[in-house]
Motif scaffolding. Structure first.
Motif, short mmCIF file in Angstrom:
data_model
loop_
_atom_site.label_atom_id
_atom_site.label_comp_id
_atom_site.label_asym_id
_atom_site.label_seq_id
_atom_site.Cartn_x
_atom_site.Cartn_y
_atom_site.Cartn_z
N CYS A 11 72.55 14.54 26.23
CA CYS A 11 71.28 15.28 26.32
C CYS A 11 70.44 15.15 25.05
O CYS A 11 69.42 15.84 24.92
N HIS A 12 70.84 14.30 24.13
CA HIS A 12 70.14 14.24 22.83
C HIS A 12 68.74 13.67 22.98
O HIS A 12 68.53 12.67 23.69
N PRO A 13 67.75 14.26 22.32
CA PRO A 13 66.37 13.79 22.47
C PRO A 13 66.11 12.41 21.89
O PRO A 13 65.10 11.78 22.23
N ASN A 14 66.98 11.90 21.01
CA ASN A 14 66.79 10.54 20.48
C ASN A 14 67.15 9.47 21.51
O ASN A 14 66.87 8.29 21.29
N ALA A 15 67.80 9.87 22.59
CA ALA A 15 68.20 8.92 23.63
C ALA A 15 67.20 8.98 24.78
O ALA A 15 67.10 9.99 25.48
N GLY A 16 66.46 7.89 24.98
CA GLY A 16 65.55 7.81 26.11
C GLY A 16 66.29 7.53 27.40
O GLY A 16 65.78 7.79 28.49
N GLY A 17 67.49 6.97 27.30
CA GLY A 17 68.33 6.70 28.45
C GLY A 17 69.78 6.69 28.03
O GLY A 17 70.11 6.27 26.92
N VAL A 18 70.67 7.14 28.92
CA VAL A 18 72.10 7.23 28.60
C VAL A 18 72.92 6.76 29.79
O VAL A 18 72.70 7.20 30.93
N LEU A 19 73.86 5.85 29.51
CA LEU A 19 74.86 5.47 30.50
C LEU A 19 76.18 6.14 30.12
O LEU A 19 76.74 5.84 29.06
N VAL A 20 76.66 7.06 30.97
CA VAL A 20 77.96 7.70 30.76
C VAL A 20 78.98 6.84 31.50
O VAL A 20 78.92 6.69 32.72
N LEU A 21 79.90 6.27 30.73
CA LEU A 21 80.81 5.24 31.23
C LEU A 21 82.24 5.79 31.28
O LEU A 21 82.84 6.08 30.24
N GLY A 22 82.78 5.94 32.48
CA GLY A 22 84.13 6.45 32.64
C GLY A 22 85.09 5.39 33.14
O GLY A 22 84.68 4.31 33.58
N LEU A 23 86.39 5.72 33.09
CA LEU A 23 87.41 4.85 33.66
C LEU A 23 87.70 5.25 35.09
O LEU A 23 87.66 4.43 36.00
N GLY A 24 88.03 6.56 35.29
CA GLY A 24 88.26 7.03 36.65
C GLY A 24 89.51 7.87 36.80
O GLY A 24 89.66 8.59 37.79
N CYS A 25 90.43 7.80 35.83
CA CYS A 25 91.67 8.56 35.94
C CYS A 25 91.90 9.48 34.75
O CYS A 25 92.96 10.08 34.61
N GLU A 26 90.88 9.60 33.87
CA GLU A 26 91.04 10.38 32.64
C GLU A 26 90.77 11.87 32.89
O GLU A 26 90.12 12.25 33.85
N ASN A 27 91.27 12.70 31.96
CA ASN A 27 91.04 14.15 32.06
C ASN A 27 89.56 14.50 31.95
O ASN A 27 89.05 15.34 32.68
N SER A 28 88.89 13.88 31.00
CA SER A 28 87.48 14.19 30.76
C SER A 28 86.61 13.10 31.36
O SER A 28 85.87 12.40 30.66
N GLY A 29 86.71 12.96 32.67
CA GLY A 29 85.99 11.90 33.35
C GLY A 29 84.51 12.20 33.54
O GLY A 29 83.98 13.23 33.11
N VAL A 30 83.85 11.26 34.20
CA VAL A 30 82.41 11.34 34.43
C VAL A 30 82.03 12.68 35.06
O VAL A 30 81.04 13.31 34.66
#
Length: 493
Positions: free
Chosen positions: A183-202
């Motif tokens: 959510c940072h204002p310096n980022a005009g766009g963000v890709l959140v990249l997950g694996l799929g089996c992690e605790n803190s997933g997408v």
């Protein structure tokens, strides 16, 4: 330039402003002082005979007790001085009137976001949710460099080793920091990249992101894609296309949130760089802007000065918890709370944690404390905020960025090349460092010892920060350095 600086009239030590030698006769306090030992630059000299067990006073406050008799004119340091700090303690609220007269806000060219926040960069970020896909994130960063330009000021991946095999507070910290950065204002766009089996997933990150940010964010679960690089590039192209038309517009300084940090400090940090940053902090908060002070262990010994500036009893109580909770963290891990100055700190003249803290907290200026933030919490109240985070440079600077700081001001007496997710301005405490490490240092506060005044230097730093906010690159950005680190406190499964 004088050879000795007595910072406060109550001090019984002075700071050597250059290398001093035994036998030198120096004027101080209206009389002559003969040095009995060599004293390195930045280190302390006894201004009178000190008895064993006597408090040593610097900045007008105790920085420890002597462990032996120290004759007038002798070197005062770790060989004859020890800390007085201990564990958790009780505090009484004694509020002290403080405040800075409001000033009309200046403007700078920034990126106004839909929610009213302002970015000082328009970058495309790749945030892996787990260390397992950090190499994928870096591969996408390399491949996506072709997207820079035309409104996209850079493409950066922020790798880290966490996101899985974590429990409790550690797991929540990882999720909070990643959501904050998304959510940072310096980022005009963000890709959140997950694996799929992690605790803190997408899905865990997505549910922590308010709806108004969704237009600028895309999500990719690598286990669900036939080719994660191809799928990732498609999403990055979408994000970049959405950033192409964005331009800088005049924005109020009141929208700036600036993180305050120091590292590799020396005996000059508390008399040049940190006071200059403190003067800047007062200029910014007077115009409605915000500053965030962190590295809680480096408040130990100076915490009462911050407690006195709390606007309310509630904020005082939060500050007491901020300090005591961090001391408890040390104790629960069977560590002493006062062994904080690093070998570099000690070589530069800092003897105890009180010595370090009294210099460190000067970055906060004289404004009242307006809010106290948990680790991973975003700043929402203008003015001076205190943030719970350790002293580690990368962890603390990342925490400042996650709290909403668009820029971090980093004072140093020894120098460091590291960066953070946001522009990290390196401010030298001494001119020799600035001249030697021109590729590291952005602003020389050592000029304060060469005839410049504190108001002049603080104003010059304000102008430099406004230039950075308007797009000027700092040294670490010119080198392409961008780092992040998440605070870990507990078990790894």
């Amino acid at each position: 330039m004088d050879a000795l600086l007595k910072i406060n009239p109550a001090d019984n030590v002075a700071v050597a402003l250059r290398q001093l030698h035994a036998g030198e006769i120096l004027p101080t306090d209206g009389k002559e002082l003969t040095l009995t030992t060599d004293v390195p630059a930045g280190h302390k000299v006894a201004l009178r005979d000190l008895e064993p067990g006597e408090e040593v006073i610097k900045y007008g406050f105790p920085i420890g007790r002597t462990t032996a008799a120290i004759p007038l004119g002798s070197h005062v340091h770790t060989h004859n001085l020890r800390t007085q700090l201990g564990g958790e303690q009780s505090y009484a609220y004694h509020p002290r009137a403080c405040g800075i007269a409001a000033q009309p806000p200046e403007t700078f060219p920034g990126y106004l976001r839909e929610n009213g926040a302002v970015g000082v960069r328009n970058e495309l970020w790749i945030l892996p949710t787990v260390g397992c896909v950090s190499d994928v994130a870096r591969a996408l960063e390399r491949k996506a460099q072709c997207l820079t330009g035309g409104g996209v000021e850079g493409v950066y991946a922020f790798s880290h080793p966490y996101g899985c095999s974590q429990m409790g507070e550690d797991q929540e910290n990882t999720r909070a920091i990643l959501a904050d950065l998304a959510c940072h204002p310096n980022a005009g766009g963000v890709l959140v990249l997950g694996l799929g089996c992690e605790n803190s997933g997408v899905e865990e990150i997505q549910k922590r992101i308010p709806k108004e940010y969704e237009r600028r964010i895309r999500y990719l679960v690598c286990q669900q894609a036939d080719d994660e690089i191809e799928a990732g590039m498609k999403l990055l192209n979408e994000l970049a296309d959405g950033m192409r038309g964005e331009k800088r517009t005049a924005c109020s300084v009141s929208k700036l949130v600036i993180g305050l940090k120091c590292g590799g400090s020396d005996g000059f940090s508390g008399i040049t760089a940190n006071p200059v940053i403190g003067g800047f902090a007062d200029l910014l908060t007077a115009q409605g802007g915000s500053v965030i002070l962190t590295e809680v262990p480096e408040m130990f010994g100076a915490e009462t000065l911050l407690m006195e500036r709390c606007e309310s009893r509630e904020l005082f109580d939060k500050t007491v918890s901020l300090i005591n909770d961090f001391k408890r963290y040390f104790e629960e891990n069977h560590q002493t709370v006062y062994e904080n100055p690093s070998p570099g700190n000690k070589a530069g003249g800092i003897s105890t944690l009180e010595d370090k803290a009294l210099g460190c907290t000067q970055k906060s200026g004289f404004s009242p404390v307006r809010d106290v933030l948990r680790y991973g919490q975003r700043a929402t109240v203008p003015g001076l905020n205190l943030l719970s985070a350790p002293g580690n440079d990368l962890v603390a600077s990342t925490a400042l960025a996650a709290a909403g700081a668009q820029i971090v001001l980093f004072s140093t007496g020894r120098g460091t090349p590291f960066a953070s997710p946001v522009p990290t301005v390196k401010i030298s405490s001494n001119t020799a460092l600035a001249q030697k490490k021109r590729g590291w240092i952005d602003f020389d506060a050592g000029a304060l010892l060469s005839g410049r005044t504190l108001p002049e230097m603080s104003r010059a730093l304000m102008e430099y920060v406004l230039a950075v906010a308007g797009g000027r690159l700092v040294c670490s950005e010119e080198k392409g350095y961008h780092d992040m680190a998440i605070f870990k406190t507990g078990v790894t499964l």
